[in-house]
Design an enzyme around this catalytic site. Structure first.
Site, PDB file in Angstrom:
ATOM      1  N   ASP A 273     -11.485  11.611  -5.139  1.00  0.00           N
ATOM      2  CA  ASP A 273     -12.041  10.383  -5.714  1.00  0.00           C
ATOM      3  C   ASP A 273     -13.492  10.150  -5.298  1.00  0.00           C
ATOM      4  OD1 ASP A 273     -11.728   9.765  -3.058  1.00  0.00           O
ATOM      5  OD2 ASP A 273     -10.676   7.871  -3.383  1.00  0.00           O
TER       6      ASP A 273
ATOM      7  N   GLU B  85       0.809  -1.216   0.000  1.00  0.00           N
ATOM      8  CA  GLU B  85       0.000   0.000   0.000  1.00  0.00           C
ATOM      9  C   GLU B  85       0.845   1.269   0.000  1.00  0.00           C
ATOM     10  OE1 GLU B  85      -3.817   0.473   0.870  1.00  0.00           O
ATOM     11  OE2 GLU B  85      -3.602  -1.211  -0.516  1.00  0.00           O
TER      12      GLU B  85
END
Length: 307
Positions: free
Chosen positions: A33, A17
């Protein structure tokens, strides 16, 4: 998983990640987003409710009188509405960064919610399958983090189901652990290899439309290749350390005493920005949602709708 194995599993996913084994409690960013601020060790979002869940957990530890208290009404509203707005949260980013760096209670709150939303559901799925090997349980956890722990078409449970359907006869192996799948005796590593194949195929060709944009999922197959490498090295049980492939495909060793022996870096997309997979998200109003309740994930800031 024992304490050491759990820490190694978490650190491995941290590498995928973030590019390192650290727990980035102080990370906070508006990724634009449709999910508001994304922050902390598991990308908790203000627009999906899991960030609000972290704040509520933190309030339990502080008595409700802390630097987030003045933002409660706004956070609760955005969590309920599934809003990507950051209006009224002008101090949110700096507060999260400040507390994430040194406030152990805030870090504990993040740990608790991460486990509630990702680690514990992954362990429950592993236990239901009868998985005994740390490498298998670690792979299920990493899948939950990237794909989500739900039963949508790209979710962790759907991938497990798709894998199980592949076994129509016994599948022996030498891992020392045997699963019962569809009434057949299946070696655990044989099952895990098939699961990794199913997951990698899904990363390359996600079924849910919202996961197809930007080809970002296909750029994260280093996660499955890393686990395949561990299988080849027979790194089945994680009692002290494990050697895996980092995001650049280089061997690196992670131990439960903390840290990776060699460094890695976060993968970047064509625009030069770090790749943060936009995984399936669910609105979260409780750490223990009613059983069998499926929730539609927030997409582009639209309000969640119960199914």
């Amino acid at each position: 998983m024992c304490t050491c194995a759990k820490l190694i599993a978490l650190e491995i996913t941290n590498i995928y990640e973030n590019g390192d084994t650290e727990f980035h409690y102080d990370y906070c960013e508006d990724l634009k987003d449709g999910r508001g601020f994304t922050a902390g060790i598991a990308g908790f979002c203000t627009g999906t409710g899991d960030a609000w869940q972290v704040i509520q957990e933190y309030h339990k530890l502080t008595g409700g009188n802390d630097k987030f208290t003045s933002m409660d009404s706004v956070l609760a509203k955005y969590a309920s509405d599934g809003s990507d707005s950051t209006a009224g949260l002008e101090d949110y980013l700096s507060t999260w960064e400040e507390l994430g760096k040194s406030d152990t209670k805030f870090q504990q709150a993040q740990d608790t919610v991460r486990d509630d939303l990702y680690y514990n559901p992954a362990q429950a799925a592993s236990n239901k399958l009868g998985l005994k090997l740390d490498i298998s349980q670690g792979q299920i956890y990493d899948t939950g983090i990237e794909h989500g722990t739900g039963d949508d078409l790209d979710g962790m449970l759907a991938l497990i189901s798709a894998t199980n359907k592949e076994f129509t006869s016994d599948a022996p192996g030498d891992s020392g652990s045997t699963l019962t799948i569809n009434g057949h005796q299946v070696d655990e590593i044989v099952w895990l290899q098939k699961f990794i194949q199913v997951r990698e195929a899904d990363l390359k060709n996600p079924k849910e439309k919202e996961n197809q944009g930007g080809n970002y999922w296909a750029q994260t197959t280093y996660r499955t290749k890393s686990y395949s490498y561990m299988i080849a090295q027979k790194e089945y049980m994680w009692t002290k350390s494990v050697t895996l492939l980092d995001n650049d495909g280089k061997p690196t060793t992670v131990s439960c005493s903390g840290g990776a022996v060699s460094s890695t870096r976060r993968k970047r997309g064509p625009d030069g920005r770090p790749i943060r997979v936009r995984r399936k998200r669910e609105l979260v109003h409780s750490s223990k949602p009613p059983p069998n309740r499926r929730r539609r994930p927030v997409v582009a800031g639209k309000r969640n709708v119960e199914l």
